[in-house]
Design a protein around this motif. Structure first.
Motif, short mmCIF file in Angstrom:
data_model
loop_
_atom_site.label_atom_id
_atom_site.label_comp_id
_atom_site.label_asym_id
_atom_site.label_seq_id
_atom_site.Cartn_x
_atom_site.Cartn_y
_atom_site.Cartn_z
N SER A 102 2.35 -6.35 -5.05
CA SER A 102 0.91 -6.55 -5.19
C SER A 102 0.43 -6.30 -6.62
N GLU A 123 0.78 -1.24 0.00
CA GLU A 123 0.00 0.00 0.00
C GLU A 123 0.81 1.28 0.00
N ARG A 124 2.16 1.22 0.14
CA ARG A 124 2.89 2.48 0.07
C ARG A 124 4.39 2.24 -0.16
N ASP A 128 6.54 -3.03 -6.25
CA ASP A 128 5.28 -3.28 -5.57
C ASP A 128 4.81 -4.69 -5.92
#
Length: 276
Positions: A98, A69-70, A96
Motif C-alpha cells: 500500500s 494495515e499490519r 507493504d
C-alpha cells in the motif's frame, strides 16, 4: 549430494504463534492439515532447526509476511533467524504494497542489509493480481537486485477469492513484460495446474514450487512434468508450519523419483534459481 541430503524448502514461514490472531483466514488450513498445535505455539530458531533435522531439511527459506494495515512477521524478525543459523535459514522479504515507494526502499534494505534472497507477495492478501501496477516497481527492483519474485498461484485455501491466483492471464503477462524476472510460483496452481505448467514451459524464468500440498497429493500432470521436460523447473516447498516437514519429506520418498530428478527437485533447482 544424494537422496534428501541438502534439501531446500523453498516456501516456509516463521512459526510465530500469532497465526490465529493475525491471519485468521489460514486457521482452517491448519485444522485440515492436522497442525493446529502450531497455531498458537511459536518456535524459536533452535526449535525450528530441530524440526528441520528431524525431517532431513538442510535449508528453510523463511518469508516475512505483510498484509494490508499490519505486519504479520517483519523482515527484521526473519533476519533474527538467519543470523542465528546462517547456514540453515534463508530470508525472503515482504513489503507493504500500500506504500509503493516505501516498499521499494524496504525491499532494498531487506536484501542489501538483512541478506534476503527473494521477495514474496501473496496476492489474495492484497486482493491484487500480480499484473497490477503496484507490483511493477518491485519487479524492476528485483531485477536490479538479481533476486526472484515469489508468489502464490492456484485457488486460495483460506476463504478468500481465488481469482488473483490464476496463472493466465496474470503471471503470463508479468513474464511477458519482464522476461528477465525470475518468478517462483508457489502452491502448484491447482486447479489451474495445466495453465501453470504451460506458463512455466513458455517462459524460461518462471518456476513452480510445490508448497501447501503433501507430495501424496501432487497432481499427476505436475509429476509427469517434473520427471520429464520440466525437471529443471519445479522446486520443493512445504508451506511450513501449515504442513509438517517430516510428513512432506517422508512422502517425497514415496514418489520414487530418479536420483537425478529428486536431487534437482529437492535442492538443485532452488540453489540455481535463488543463487544460494
Amino acid at each position: 549430494m544424494s537422496n534428501a541430503q541438502g534439501a531446500i524448502d523453498a516456501w516456509a514461514q516463521l512459526a510465530t504463534g500469532r497465526t490465529r490472531e493475525l491471519i485468521p483466514e489460514a486457521v482452517r488450513l491448519f485444522e485440515k492439515s492436522g497442525t493446529t498445535a502450531l497455531l498458537d505455539k511459536g518456535l524459536s530458531p533452535e526449535e525450528t532447526v530441530a524440526e528441520m533435522d528431524k525431517a532431513g531439511i538442510n535449508k528453510l527459506m523463511i518469508s516475512a509476511w505483510c498484509r494490508p494495515e499490519r505486519w504479520v512477521s517483519s523482515n527484521d524478525e526473519v533476519a533474527e533467524y538467519t543470523r542465528a543459523y546462517p547456514g540453515r535459514f534463508v530470508g525472503v522479504a515482504a513489503v507493504d504494497m500500500s506504500r509503493p515507494m516505501a516498499a521499494v526502499h524496504e525491499l532494498e534494505r531487506a536484501v542489501t542489509e538483512l541478506g534476503c534472497k527473494a521477495l514474496r507477495v501473496v496476492p489474495w492478501l492484497w486482493k491484487l493480481p500480480p499484473n497490477h501496477r503496484l507490483y511493477y516497481p518491485l519487479y524492476v527492483k528485483c531485477i536490479e537486485l538479481d533476486i526472484p519474485f515469489c508468489t502464490q498461484v492456484g485457488h486460495t485455501g483460506p476463504l478468500m477469492p481465488s481469482e488473483t491466483g490464476r496463472p493466465v492471464p496474470y503471471l503470463d503477462e508479468v513474464a511477458l513484460d519482464f522476461p528477465e524476472l525470475r518468478v517462483v510460483a508457489g502452491h502448484i496452481g491447482h486447479p489451474w495446474t495445466d495453465e501453470m505448467i504451460g506458463v512455466a514451459w513458455k517462459h524460461d524464468n518462471v518456476y513452480i514450487d510445490t508448497s501447501a500440498y503433501l507430495p501424496r497429493y501432487y497432481p499427476q500432470a505436475l509429476l509427469q512434468y517434473m520427471q520429464s521436460y520440466g525437471q529443471d523447473k519445479v522446486l520443493f516447498g512445504s508451506n511450513f508450519p501449515q504442513l509438517s516437514l517430516s510428513r512432506c519429506m517422508e512422502q517425497v520418498a514415496e514418489l520414487e523419483l530418479s536420483e537425478e530428478v529428486r536431487n534437482k527437485f529437492l535442492h538443485g533447482n532452488a540453489r540455481r534459481v535463488f543463487k544460494l
